[in-house]
Design a protein around this motif. Structure first.
Motif, PDB file in Angstrom:
ATOM      1  N   ARG A  26      45.479  49.033  35.170  1.00 26.71           N
ATOM      2  CA  ARG A  26      44.192  48.342  35.253  1.00 26.71           C
ATOM      3  C   ARG A  26      44.069  47.434  36.452  1.00 26.71           C
ATOM      4  O   ARG A  26      43.012  46.858  36.670  1.00 26.71           O
TER       5      ARG A  26
ATOM      6  N   SER B 207      43.118  42.496  33.185  1.00 22.58           N
ATOM      7  CA  SER B 207      41.819  42.428  32.497  1.00 22.58           C
ATOM      8  C   SER B 207      41.249  41.013  32.512  1.00 22.58           C
ATOM      9  O   SER B 207      40.046  40.827  32.383  1.00 22.58           O
TER      10      SER B 207
ATOM     11  N   ILE C  91      37.386  41.356  33.184  1.00 24.82           N
ATOM     12  CA  ILE C  91      36.420  41.232  32.093  1.00 24.82           C
ATOM     13  C   ILE C  91      35.209  40.387  32.490  1.00 24.82           C
ATOM     14  O   ILE C  91      34.068  40.787  32.227  1.00 24.82           O
TER      15      ILE C  91
ATOM     16  N   PRO D  62      38.932  47.281  29.709  1.00 29.25           N
ATOM     17  CA  PRO D  62      39.386  45.959  29.304  1.00 29.25           C
ATOM     18  C   PRO D  62      40.492  46.063  28.278  1.00 29.25           C
ATOM     19  O   PRO D  62      40.466  46.939  27.419  1.00 29.25           O
TER      20      PRO D  62
ATOM     21  N   THR E 265      44.851  40.028  27.773  1.00 33.31           N
ATOM     22  CA  THR E 265      44.111  38.945  28.399  1.00 33.31           C
ATOM     23  C   THR E 265      44.287  37.617  27.701  1.00 33.31           C
ATOM     24  O   THR E 265      44.288  36.571  28.336  1.00 33.31           O
TER      25      THR E 265
END
Lengths: 404, 146
Positions: A301, A325, A329, A353, A358
């Motif tokens: 990611r 993320s 996000i 996400p 996170t």
């Protein structure tokens, strides 16, 4: 006549695997405000890591996120090795690269499937997840587990990869290359998908810079960031591959970047399997002195950052995890506003996400390095951190939450 | 009563499942989704993921229960029609696994559900994460219990 309505999504929603709450304010069909509540998954893993020895922490960090299990453990090792100033043996570097790229393969295929699922293309979902299975099998053949390998350790890797399975992994890669090529062609040539996804959830290069997005989300907005190229770790400096870029910034571009990264990962894996050097696997037991280190790692990611501070004992004094993320996000703020309701789900999904990555806390530390917040205060601090994130989305903080 | 046995048979042939991911690491959730995809395909046993606990016969719980997730999980359980059962997927839902000492968790899912329903029927599927085969085995066991 004002036609404003607030629509609640979550925390348990059939489309989201993880608990997260969104509330969308809509005017007719258009979204005018989006607010997120994301403290459902906060468990206090960073605090837990400070009570584990350096040998145990990578295994714990595999449990930050089910998809990025290699990411977080290797990133932590990178941070501690930065602190120590050591180079890991070449064979360990290649093994870490193989694990990381297998993870990227299954993560990208998983995303492509979920994205198809979100827009109602269940065929794409079933295809992509069917092609993902052999990757998990390869992972199991090489490490004994479908996701959590427990291989990375500070100073190298714990166990060797069994070379007798390399031919099977090569065969898997050959098959996967053909399958993903077909999948990519089918997705790219489909006029419905193009009409559905092009121009949807556009994140302009300027907005991408403002939000500091990373990984495929940034590369789909034309920002050429990739830690594997910018600051090579493991064996990436010796390998030959391309950074995939698209300028458009829409959901389609994000899908294209991920789909085209799959053959690149396959290429990296082939090179690693061919060139696998012999030699030791790790540096043995290392004493970690006082100091601090930063680890960077290109997760599927985007860039993952771990910060480690040691006080000379066998446990880290502080570990901070900044998962990709966490920066991706908030870019919903730019890409979702003004979009029709129907596009919100796929736009939210487009940056892939990961909420379990996170939702980390922060410890408040004064200048001399002594933590001024103990465990109970940490919970309050962590809530405040989440509140701060919530405020960034324009949401009033949930002050009625019991701080027990 | 014949009507009851027809109901029981229908329940066993087509259990509807609502999935609650309670603050886990995502891995079990992915293995659960994996069960739905072509290699494992639990839909051939009539198992369907549904969008609301009010439609569900089985609650699938994965992950340890964080403090923030505790009330929503209990609410989801209480909303389910009877007969109901829960399948606890993964070592975290069963006993909290790696997060045992973490400050942010309220307890393993069995304890949280039993707080509101001491008689709850639970089936444990340990593993970190359990392989899809194991999840299906647990589900089959649960269907025998219903």
């Amino acid at each position: 006549m004002s036609d404003r309505k607030v629509i609640q999504i979550g925390p348990f929603h059939p489309l989201l695997e993880e608990p997260v709450g969104f509330s969308l304010t809509v005017e007719g069909e258009r979204v005018v405000a989006i607010e997120a509540r994301m403290d459902y998954i906060h468990k206090g893993l960073e605090r837990l890591a400070q009570e584990r020895t350096y040998d145990m922490v990578p295994i714990l960090l595999e449990r930050i996120c089910g998809i990025c299990s290699v990411t977080h453990s290797v990133c932590f090792c990178n941070a501690v090795e930065d602190l120590l100033g050591v180079e890991i043996p070449p064979r360990a570097a290649y093994i870490r690269t193989i694990l990381g790229e297998l993870e990227r393969l299954h993560s990208h295929l998983l995303w492509v499937g979920l994205a198809g699922h979100f827009i109602g293309y269940n065929t794409v979902f079933m295809w992509a997840w069917k092609y993902r299975e052999p990757v998990c099998d390869a992972f199991e053949m090489l490490t004994g587990h479908r996701q959590n390998s427990a291989l990375p350790m500070v100073g190298g890797v714990r166990r060797d990869l069994p070379e007798e399975y390399f031919p099977a992994v090569r065969r898997m890669l050959d098959e996967l290359e053909g399958q993903t090529a077909r999948l990519t062609a089918a997705v790219l040539d489909d006029p419905v998908l193009a009409a559905r996804l092009k121009g949807v959830g556009v994140l302009s290069p300027a907005a991408a810079l403002d939000f500091g997005v990373v990984g495929p989300t940034a590369r789909a907005s034309g920002l050429a960031t990739d830690v594997r190229r910018d600051e090579p770790y493991a064996a990436y400096a010796e390998l030959d591959w391309r950074v995939i870029l698209r300028p458009e910034g829409d959901v389609f571009a994000k899908a294209v970047v991920r789909l085209l990264e799959i053959p690149e990962s396959i290429g990296i894996l082939r090179q690693c399997l061919d060139r696998m050097p012999a030699g030791p696997l790790n540096l043995g037991t290392l004493h970690v002195p006082r100091g601090e280190g930063i680890g960077r790692y290109e997760a599927p990611r985007g860039e993952d950052v771990h910060y480690v501070r040691s006080n000379g004992t066998n446990m880290p004094e502080r570990l901070k995890v900044r998962a990709p993320s966490f920066v991706n996000i908030p870019s919903f703020k730019a890409s979702c506003l003004g979009a029709p309701m129907a596009d919100v789900m796929i736009t939210l999904a487009a940056c892939d996400p990961c909420y379990s990555c996170t939702e980390r806390a922060m410890t408040l530390v004064d200048g001399r390095g002594a933590p001024i917040a103990a465990a109970p205060g940490l919970l309050a601090a962590s809530r405040q951190r989440t509140f701060a994130l919530a405020r960034a989305f324009g949401r009033a903080p949930d002050l009625d939450l019991a701080l027990d | 009563m014949p009507a009851t046995s027809l109901f029981d048979r229908a329940l066993r042939k087509s259990p509807w499942v609502f999935h609650v991911g309670t603050s886990g690491c995502n891995n079990c959730d992915i293995e659960i989704a994996d069960c739905l995809t072509p290699r494992f395909d639990v839909e051939r046993f009539g198992v369907r993921l549904v969008g609301s606990p009010r439609h569900a016969d089985i609650l699938l719980v994965s992950g340890p229960v964080s403090r923030a997730c505790r009330a929503p999980l209990q609410e989801a359980w209480l909303e389910m029609p009877r007969p109901r059962a829960a399948l606890l997927v993964g070592v975290c839902a069963c006993s909290m696994g790696a997060y045992r000492d973490a400050y942010g968790v309220a307890g393993p899912a069995d304890r949280v559900i039993r707080e509101v329903d001491p008689e709850a029927k639970l089936v444990y599927v340990p593993g970190c994460p359990p392989k899809p085969e194991t999840i299906i085995a647990g589900l089959v066991k649960l269907l025998g219990e219903l």
